[in-house]
Scaffold this active site. Structure first.
Site, PDB file in Angstrom:
ATOM      1  N   SER A   1       0.874  -1.341   0.052  1.00 14.16           N
ATOM      2  CA  SER A   1       0.034  -0.083   0.016  1.00 14.16           C
ATOM      3  C   SER A   1       0.873   1.382   0.110  1.00 14.16           C
ATOM      4  O   SER A   1       1.739   1.525   0.686  1.00 14.16           O
ATOM      5  CB  SER A   1      -0.905  -0.204   1.233  1.00 14.16           C
ATOM      6  OG  SER A   1      -1.545   1.163   1.405  1.00 14.16           O
TER       7      SER A   1
ATOM      8  N   ARG B   1     -24.689 -10.943 -45.560  1.00 14.68           N
ATOM      9  CA  ARG B   1     -23.310 -10.025 -45.110  1.00 14.68           C
ATOM     10  C   ARG B   1     -23.971  -9.064 -44.099  1.00 14.68           C
ATOM     11  O   ARG B   1     -24.939  -8.517 -44.309  1.00 14.68           O
ATOM     12  CB  ARG B   1     -22.661  -9.562 -46.133  1.00 14.68           C
ATOM     13  CG  ARG B   1     -21.332  -8.604 -45.831  1.00 14.68           C
ATOM     14  CD  ARG B   1     -20.253  -9.756 -45.758  1.00 14.68           C
ATOM     15  NE  ARG B   1     -19.690 -10.163 -46.795  1.00 14.68           N
ATOM     16  CZ  ARG B   1     -19.817 -11.307 -47.385  1.00 14.68           C
ATOM     17  NH1 ARG B   1     -20.282 -12.259 -46.646  1.00 14.68           N
ATOM     18  NH2 ARG B   1     -19.346 -11.695 -48.572  1.00 14.68           N
TER      19      ARG B   1
END
Length: 464
Positions: free
Chosen positions: A276, A315
């Protein structure tokens, strides 16, 4: 591919490389080279033309950023790629340039390229799963009989064994590895259909050419073009998503058991890992954090794939293009979670004493059901339940162990004392004895999992 600094935090450099721009473009060129060779073998184009085409199907010969930029204007990366390939071939052989990409279409080259790089991505996942499964299996064998609290609805429930818990983490990973292989067997197929999926330009040579191209690329021959039939492809994506969800579950349990107030497990520390910037005492579960963050992002990508399945006619307009963009993040997250958890479980600290202390801190309450079931044989279930219910309230208010209160109650009642084996009753409060059923189940599960793992390790399905 380009990822943000925060994306890269949640994945691996290896998986980024799989879907890198150069890797995808290289796979597109591999398709074009295979197509030319296959057509030459079928007598559709001159062998010299195929050699000329294949000879310049090398990604390093081209300005990839320029191709990508041109692809944005053209609506498909394949269009500028084929144009540049044709121009390059013409520099050496104008006649050969006439045969580039013959009878194919843009989606053929892009889909096939994505299949090729996805196969590499699946190899990374398979390797990661094998490694993580190995870590979990070893830990499960070492802790088959280690008592630990089982928790339901985030509350202490009963005593189980840590080996049983590990087997529960391991089984979905073995299933995921199996399911990914099955889905990949169907989905890793060549895309070659031409303009509308009929290979009409190649006439009667279409099917033989497709067979040859597939063989050259190490892919399965598709039953038909799957330009807008995305079911098998999306199923593969869903299996990757399910895997990442299972990794998220594992990371959730690990992080909860690593909380300071629980402290039954701890990820490796040292060399700046899990520190930390403000609190020197902290030991943050960074592997769990990365796996959880990766798994939280996955449902949105999976949902997007499903939303892209309604592709129009022969498509897709927009949905196929969206699918392409959503595909790599699934694998990036999955491999990031796998790597993080492999780092954690390779050096996981298991605190047996803390597990026993957490059980003891509940003063026998987690054995209340077992004691009630045993006493039911002597005084009936309703009376036994009522007795234990009252005693558990006293444990909470007085802080005395349940086994001591129960023993006092039985000894004070001669009739009850004559019906109860106090020694047997005491074993119900012994954590090791309480963990025995879980140990037996885990042992059986691990034998089956070991067998399945050996079968999986014996084959390499993603090698072309």
């Amino acid at each position: 591919m380009s990822v943000s600094i925060f994306d890269s935090f949640l994945t691996t450099s290896e998986m980024i490389a799989v879907f890198d721009d150069a890797a995808v473009v290289d796979a597109m060129f591999r398709f074009e080279a295979a197509l030319a060779r296959a057509q030459a073998d079928e007598g559709m184009i001159p062998a010299a033309a195929a050699s000329a085409i294949a000879g310049v199907c090398k990604a390093e010969l081209y300005d990839i950023p320029a191709l990508i930029h041109a692809g944005r204007r053209a609506g498909s990366l394949a269009i500028p790629l084929v144009k540049e390939l044709t121009r390059t071939v013409a520099l050496y052989d104008e006649e050969a340039a006439r045969h580039v990409h013959w009878g194919s279409t843009s989606q053929d080259v892009i889909d096939s390229a994505m299949v090729l790089v996805t196969r590499d991505a699946l190899q990374l996942l398979d390797d990661g799963l094998a490694e993580l499964s190995g870590h979990l299996f070893k830990l499960a064998q070492d802790h088959l009989a280690t008592p630990v609290l089982a928790r339901t609805l985030m509350q202490p429930a009963q005593v189980t064994s840590f080996g049983f818990k590990l087997a529960g983490w391991l089984a979905p990973l073995v299933r995921a590895r199996t399911a990914l292989r099955a889905a990949a067997e169907r989905a890793l197929q060549l895309q070659l259909g031409g303009a509308v999926g009929t290979l009409s330009v190649m006439k009667d040579k279409g099917a033989p050419v497709a067979t040859r191209v597939a063989a050259l690329l190490g892919l399965r021959v598709a039953d038909a073009a799957w330009h807008t039939q995305r079911d098998e492809w999306v199923r593969l994506g869903m299996e990757v998503a399910v895997l990442t969800g299972s990794l998220g579950k594992l990371a959730t349990d690990l992080s909860l058991m690593a909380q300071g107030e629980i402290a039954e497990l701890a990820e490796p520390s040292g060399n700046g890992r899990g520190g930390s910037s403000a609190m020197p005492h902290k030991r943050n579960p960074v592997s769990s954090m990365i796996a959880l963050a990766a798994s939280r992002r996955t449902p949105q990508h999976a949902a997007a794939l499903l939303a892209c399945m309604d592709q129009q006619h022969e498509r897709g307009l927009g949905n196929w293009q969206a699918e392409l963009a959503e595909w790599p993040p699934l694998f990036l997250s999955a491999h990031g979670a796998l790597r993080a958890l492999n780092d954690a479980f390779a050096g996981l600290n298991v605190d047996r004493e803390r597990m026993l202390a957490n059980i003891a801190a509940l003063h026998g309450l987690v054995s209340a059901e077992s004691a009630s079931s045993y006493l039911a044989g002597a005084i009936g279930r309703p009376k036994a339940h009522a007795l234990l219910e009252g005693l558990t309230r006293r444990v909470t208010s007085e802080g005395k162990p349940l086994d001591a209160l129960l023993r006092e109650t039985i000894e004070a009642d001669p009739q009850l004392a004559s019906q109860v084996d106090l020694h047997k009753l005491a074993t119900l409060f012994d954590p090791a004895a309480a963990a025995e059923p879980a140990r037996r189940l885990a042992d059986s599960q691990l034998q089956a999992l070991r067998s399945r793992m050996a079968e999986l390790d014996a084959t390499q399905p993603y090698k072309d």
